[in-house]
Design a protein around this motif. Structure first.
Motif, mmCIF file in Angstrom:
data_model
loop_
_atom_site.group_PDB
_atom_site.id
_atom_site.type_symbol
_atom_site.label_atom_id
_atom_site.label_comp_id
_atom_site.label_asym_id
_atom_site.label_seq_id
_atom_site.Cartn_x
_atom_site.Cartn_y
_atom_site.Cartn_z
ATOM 1 N N GLN A 1 0.736 -1.380 0.229
ATOM 2 C CA GLN A 1 0.221 -0.299 0.090
ATOM 3 C C GLN A 1 0.760 1.344 -0.309
ATOM 4 O OE1 GLN A 1 -1.430 -0.510 3.725
ATOM 5 N NE2 GLN A 1 -1.316 1.420 3.827
ATOM 6 N N ILE A 2 0.140 2.427 -0.639
ATOM 7 C CA ILE A 2 0.888 3.646 -0.518
ATOM 8 C C ILE A 2 0.561 5.054 0.670
ATOM 9 C CG2 ILE A 2 1.263 5.447 -2.343
ATOM 10 C CD1 ILE A 2 0.907 4.021 -4.614
ATOM 11 N N ASP A 3 -0.339 4.492 0.831
ATOM 12 C CA ASP A 3 -0.534 5.309 1.801
ATOM 13 C C ASP A 3 -1.099 5.247 3.494
ATOM 14 O OD1 ASP A 3 -1.983 7.154 3.417
ATOM 15 O OD2 ASP A 3 -2.907 8.397 2.416
ATOM 16 N N SER A 4 -0.116 5.125 3.956
ATOM 17 C CA SER A 4 -0.279 4.576 5.680
ATOM 18 C C SER A 4 -1.506 4.563 6.405
ATOM 19 C CB SER A 4 1.001 4.079 6.017
ATOM 20 O OG SER A 4 0.899 6.004 6.337
ATOM 21 N N ARG B 1 -4.752 2.162 6.114
ATOM 22 C CA ARG B 1 -4.052 0.880 6.491
ATOM 23 C C ARG B 1 -5.104 -0.646 6.478
ATOM 24 N NH1 ARG B 1 -2.055 -0.397 11.384
ATOM 25 N NH2 ARG B 1 -2.381 -2.496 11.628
ATOM 26 N N LYS B 2 -6.568 0.663 7.220
ATOM 27 C CA LYS B 2 -7.911 0.434 7.242
ATOM 28 C C LYS B 2 -8.727 -0.198 5.998
ATOM 29 C CE LYS B 2 -9.767 0.255 11.571
ATOM 30 N NZ LYS B 2 -11.127 1.538 12.014
ATOM 31 N N GLN B 3 -8.356 1.275 5.361
ATOM 32 C CA GLN B 3 -9.035 0.960 3.731
ATOM 33 C C GLN B 3 -9.136 -0.959 2.903
ATOM 34 O OE1 GLN B 3 -8.816 3.620 4.802
ATOM 35 N NE2 GLN B 3 -9.591 5.007 3.628
ATOM 36 N N PHE B 4 -7.397 -0.232 3.253
ATOM 37 C CA PHE B 4 -6.409 -1.397 2.101
ATOM 38 C C PHE B 4 -6.561 -3.174 2.302
ATOM 39 C CE2 PHE B 4 -2.454 -4.109 1.518
ATOM 40 C CZ PHE B 4 -2.352 -4.074 0.277
ATOM 41 N N ALA B 5 -6.436 -2.711 4.293
ATOM 42 C CA ALA B 5 -7.045 -4.291 4.690
ATOM 43 C C ALA B 5 -8.190 -4.726 4.307
ATOM 44 C CB ALA B 5 -6.821 -4.163 5.893
ATOM 45 N N PRO C 1 5.926 -15.247 6.905
ATOM 46 C CA PRO C 1 5.052 -15.043 8.372
ATOM 47 C C PRO C 1 5.540 -13.944 8.743
ATOM 48 C CG PRO C 1 6.884 -16.796 6.981
ATOM 49 C CD PRO C 1 6.261 -15.947 6.129
ATOM 50 N N GLY C 2 4.791 -13.368 10.504
ATOM 51 C CA GLY C 2 5.344 -12.882 11.423
ATOM 52 C C GLY C 2 5.226 -10.873 10.230
ATOM 53 N N SER C 3 4.575 -10.667 9.239
ATOM 54 C CA SER C 3 4.392 -9.348 8.520
ATOM 55 C C SER C 3 2.560 -8.747 8.713
ATOM 56 C CB SER C 3 5.496 -9.287 7.060
ATOM 57 O OG SER C 3 3.713 -10.269 5.823
ATOM 58 N N GLY C 4 2.866 -8.294 8.544
ATOM 59 C CA GLY C 4 1.570 -7.245 8.888
ATOM 60 C C GLY C 4 1.125 -7.339 7.849
ATOM 61 N N LEU C 5 -0.034 -6.747 7.097
ATOM 62 C CA LEU C 5 -1.024 -6.376 6.233
ATOM 63 C C LEU C 5 -0.697 -5.280 5.309
ATOM 64 C CD1 LEU C 5 -4.803 -7.109 6.641
ATOM 65 C CD2 LEU C 5 -3.399 -8.314 4.585
ATOM 66 N N GLU C 6 0.085 -4.506 5.210
ATOM 67 C CA GLU C 6 0.945 -3.645 4.257
ATOM 68 C C GLU C 6 1.131 -4.039 2.919
ATOM 69 O OE1 GLU C 6 2.338 -3.864 7.614
ATOM 70 O OE2 GLU C 6 0.479 -2.599 8.155
ATOM 71 N N ARG C 7 2.030 -5.220 3.435
ATOM 72 C CA ARG C 7 2.593 -5.902 2.151
ATOM 73 C C ARG C 7 1.715 -7.754 2.283
ATOM 74 N NH1 ARG C 7 8.027 -3.615 0.652
ATOM 75 N NH2 ARG C 7 8.240 -5.422 -0.884
ATOM 76 N N VAL C 8 1.292 -8.034 1.089
ATOM 77 C CA VAL C 8 -0.042 -8.977 1.181
ATOM 78 C C VAL C 8 1.097 -9.058 -0.371
ATOM 79 C CG1 VAL C 8 -1.445 -8.624 2.389
ATOM 80 C CG2 VAL C 8 -1.334 -7.846 -0.437
ATOM 81 N N LYS D 1 9.631 -18.979 -2.189
ATOM 82 C CA LYS D 1 8.928 -18.630 -1.262
ATOM 83 C C LYS D 1 7.634 -19.107 -0.137
ATOM 84 C CE LYS D 1 9.222 -14.251 -1.036
ATOM 85 N NZ LYS D 1 10.188 -13.366 -0.356
ATOM 86 N N TRP D 2 8.199 -18.703 1.125
ATOM 87 C CA TRP D 2 7.186 -19.578 2.798
ATOM 88 C C TRP D 2 6.315 -18.472 2.868
ATOM 89 C CZ3 TRP D 2 8.949 -20.084 8.282
ATOM 90 C CH2 TRP D 2 8.129 -20.463 8.805
ATOM 91 N N VAL D 3 4.920 -19.141 2.619
ATOM 92 C CA VAL D 3 3.601 -17.300 2.591
ATOM 93 C C VAL D 3 2.751 -18.106 3.510
ATOM 94 C CG1 VAL D 3 4.440 -16.091 0.816
ATOM 95 C CG2 VAL D 3 2.438 -17.939 0.723
ATOM 96 N N GLN D 4 2.238 -17.646 3.971
ATOM 97 C CA GLN D 4 0.828 -18.464 5.494
ATOM 98 C C GLN D 4 -0.381 -16.893 5.044
ATOM 99 O OE1 GLN D 4 2.140 -16.905 9.497
ATOM 100 N NE2 GLN D 4 2.654 -18.902 9.322
#
Ligand code: G4P
Length: 529
Positions: free
Chosen positions: A402-405, A408-412, A430-437, A490-493
């Motif tokens: 996402q570009i505009d932090s 965040r809510k709308q993005f998620a 693993p361990g990362s937030g929803l800013e990058r998916v 790549k390992w993802v969840q």
């Protein structure tokens, strides 16, 4: 009319084809013959500013294609017909497959000059999995076409399905004279279609009636036709309705959708030969359409179909009984009662609230976020669960940031909602937030759709980074991917903490299996390519 009579007259089918074979034109002609639309061009206009009845998203208008599958209902000759439109673009998605799950038969449109094309192949496979009747319409006979025997041969060898031409073409392109109806022993003349007559006359004419044939189509064509029909008859394939109804024999028709040729013949045979709504399997017993109790499953969820409404609609295929407006039913997966106060019927964009609908019909129900694809809604006394809708493994992956932090809510929210509809899959490291998916899709176009919807509906923009991965496998529970020896993988969840591995090539899958003794990897989707 009794419930049973209503159900018996229903025919619910999907039209499948490779883009440009003529699916939209044929659909439009069906609607025209059924009186559901007044003029050709209502389904898909020629000019860029007129768009198909079945298109509803901006992006579709821009591209002049129909992405989201829609449903059209019309009456013809006492039948109540539901056509399920499947997306006609190259980058089809899981949505297309799911739509096929709601159909009882399929009409396969083939371009006579091209024969089987890649998308026809994929869609056919899904139909064949369910053994539903498949009817073949070989289109564009007014143009130069391939040899009809060749076309049939291709269908038989590639698809492993027997074919039975009900009509047989007389010439093609500029020399196209019409078709010979093998069952009715009639010549149906193309000239009539050319003169713009809606209802074509046909002339009773046995293949042995040389004089009439010579007069109608000319000596040379007659000789060729007689030879070909004798070959067909001599091939010894008997018409077997039971084989048609079990998807083992495909009746074949030749025509030209653009010139209204072959439509009536097709409809007349198709409606007679195909089945009324079919029984459906559940976790327990099979549910028969004749069961008086209502049952349906969700095969598609569509958000924001209409900007003015800003809502989510769950599309359900009714499997048994009748739905009544205002009645309370049971949502099995949600474990609670559900009042259907405004069941809707779709005619592409147009929707109307209906009072009742029957097995075979498709209804749209307002979804406050409670439904998932495959859910069952039924009479309280049934509480069945219909068999799962197949899922397909994504093949294209991009990383999205996402570009505009501040958003965040709308993005998620947007990502989650669109993923819930089943249009995309989302994963994170693993361990990362929803800013990058990581977004996984079956077809490239889904990415364009995602971008446009995130912008228009959630007011969010993002950067995307294409990923080299094409294969996804699930890591079994109990195995920690951190302990595995991985190379360029790549390992993802997902959001239920399921572990997945993304691989660029099959070589990487083999490498992983070879270097991690005892490891097994699970398929992602229920249908393998
Ligand atoms: P699709 O939904 O399967 O993608 O195909 P569609 O019906 O849009 O048809 C693709 C093109 O083929 C259209 O031409 C259409 O007019 C043409 N077509 C359909 N049926 C026939 C037929 O029986 N004979 C001939 N000769 N052409 C046919 P287009 O030029 O791409 O679009 P348009 O400007 O005509 O809408």
């Amino acid at each position: 009319m009794t419930n049973q009579e209503q159900i018996n007259r229903r025919r619910t089918f999907a039209i499948i084809s490779h883009p440009d074979a003529g699916k939209t034109t044929l659909t439009e002609k069906f609607l025209l013959y059924g009186g559901a639309i007044q003029s050709a061009g209502s389904v898909k206009g020629k000019a860029s500013d007129r768009h198909a009845v079945s298109d509803w998203m901006e992006i579709e208008k821009k591209r002049g294609i129909s992405i989201t599958s829609s449903v059209m209902q019309f009456e013809y000759d006492g039948y109540c017909i539901n056509i399920l439109d499947t997306p006609g673009h190259q980058d089809f998605s899981e949505d297309t497959y799911r739509t096929l799950m709601a159909a009882d038969s399929a009409v396969m449109v083939i371009d006579a000059a091209k024969g089987i094309e890649p998308q026809t192949r994929k869609l056919f496979k899904v139909c064949a999995m369910r053994d539903i009747p498949i009817f073949t319409f070989i289109n564009k006979m007014d143009r130069e076409a391939r040899d009809p025997f060749d076309l049939l041969d291709e269908l038989e060898t590639e698809f492993g399905i027997a074919t039975y031409p009900i009509t047989w073409p007389i010439g093609c392109g500029l020399r196209f004279k019409g078709v010979y109806h093998r069952e009715h022993k009639k010549i149906i003349s193309y000239a009539d279609a050319h003169r713009g007559r809606e209802r074509l006359s046909s002339i009773d004419c046995d293949i042995t009636d040389t004089d009439t044939l010579d007069r109608l189509i000319g000596e040379e064509e007659r000789a060729e036709l007689v030879e070909q029909v004798e070959l067909l008859d001599g091939a010894g394939v008997d018409f077997d309705l039971e084989a048609v109804r079990h998807g083992k024999l495909s009746p074949v028709f030749f025509g030209s959708a653009l010139n209204n040729f072959g439509i009536e013949t097709f409809l007349e045979c198709f409606l007679r030969m195909t089945t009324a709504p079919l029984p459906r399997k559940t976790d327990g017993d099979t549910v028969y359409p004749s069961d008086d109790r209502f049952s349906a499953f969700v095969f598609k969820i569509q958000a924001n179909m209409n900007k003015a409404h800003r809502d989510r609609i769950a599309f359900m295929r009714i499997c048994s009984g009748r739905v009544e407006r205002g009645e309370t039913y049971y949502h099995v997966q949600g474990g609670r009662e559900l009042k259907l106060s405004q069941p809707q019927q779709m005619m592409a964009q147009e929707r109307s609230v209906i009072d009742e609908a029957y097995a075979g019909d498709i209804i749209g129900v307002f979804d406050p976020g409670i439904f998932s694809i495959g859910d069952t809604v039924c009479d309280r006394s049934m509480r069945v669960q219909f068999e799962g809708i197949p899922t397909f493994a994504p093949e294209i992956f991009v990383e999205v940031e996402q570009i505009d932090s501040m958003k965040r809510k709308q993005f998620a929210k947007g990502m989650n909602q669109i993923a819930q509809e089943g249009a995309i899959r989302i994963f994170c490291e693993p361990g990362s937030g929803l800013e990058r998916v990581y977004v996984g899709v079956v077809g490239e176009l889904q990415l364009d759709v995602l971008e446009s919807r995130m912008k228009n509906e959630y007011n969010v923009e993002y950067r995307k980074y294409p990923q080299p991965y094409q294969y996804i496998k699930r890591v079994p529970n109990g195995v920690n991917p951190a302990d595995l020896k991985l190379y360029e993988v790549k390992w993802v969840q997902d959001f239920r903490d399921g572990n997945y591995l993304l691989f660029p090539t099959p070589w990487h899958i083999n490498y992983t299996l070879e270097h991690n003794e005892g490891l097994t990897l699970e398929e992602y989707g229920s249908v393998e390519e």
